[in-house]
Enzyme design. Structure first.
Site, mmCIF file in Angstrom:
data_model
loop_
_atom_site.group_PDB
_atom_site.id
_atom_site.type_symbol
_atom_site.label_atom_id
_atom_site.label_comp_id
_atom_site.label_asym_id
_atom_site.label_seq_id
_atom_site.Cartn_x
_atom_site.Cartn_y
_atom_site.Cartn_z
ATOM 1 N N CYS A 105 0.886 -1.165 0.000
ATOM 2 C CA CYS A 105 0.000 0.000 0.000
ATOM 3 C C CYS A 105 0.922 1.212 0.000
ATOM 4 C CB CYS A 105 -0.966 -0.029 1.199
ATOM 5 S SG CYS A 105 -0.208 0.135 2.832
ATOM 6 N N GLY A 106 0.436 2.363 0.339
ATOM 7 C CA GLY A 106 1.274 3.550 0.300
ATOM 8 C C GLY A 106 2.494 3.442 1.195
#
Length: 153
Positions: free
Chosen positions: A65-66
């Protein structure tokens, strides 16, 4: 090895690059999404990959994810899962050798794709060694079961 990959929209491009890379290394991949850059909440993807590991549909998982933090937290909520956030090769190796982490997580906004590939390779070539680490992992698993028994549905 059969690997489950998953990502949110922040890491879609990294997941796609990792997917191609691990296939080139000779691993089978099951893609749990996301499948485009449109916004996707990561918990559902992380839960799916975690469940697939527990159900032995895949051998290990890789989630991005980020930052890698959210997917690590979400995957770790699946009973029996140990997800490790790693952005360097030493941590990735130790995640497996010392902690028997079934899921590697990374952040697409934290490291670049070439570093991510190195981290993935270090994780995949490492095996759990047991020994003193086995005793510690057993303590974690025992405590998890104790907590689960105390949970009311």
């Amino acid at each position: 090895m059969k690997l489950g990959l998953g990502a949110d929209h922040n890491a879609f491009e990294m997941k796609e690059s990792i997917k191609q890379y691990v296939q080139e290394l000779g691993h089978e991949v099951v893609d749990y999404g996301c499948y485009a850059c449109e916004e996707v909440d990561y918990p559902g993807v992380a839960f799916e990959v975690g469940n697939a590991v527990i159900e032995k549909k895949i051998d290990r998982g890789i989630l991005v994810c980020g930052t890698g933090i959210g997917v690590a937290i979400a995957a770790g909520k699946v009973p029996g899962i140990r997800a490790a956030l790693c952005h360097d090769t030493y941590s990735a190796e130790r995640a497996q050798k010392s902690n028997n982490a079934q899921i590697l997580t990374m952040g697409a906004k934290v490291i670049g794709i070439e570093t991510a590939k190195q981290v993935v390779e270090a994780y995949l070539r490492s095996e759990f060694t047991g020994g003193n680490s086995g005793r510690k992992i057993q303590q974690i698993m025992d405590k998890e079961q104790e907590f689960l028994k105390g949970v009311k549905a």
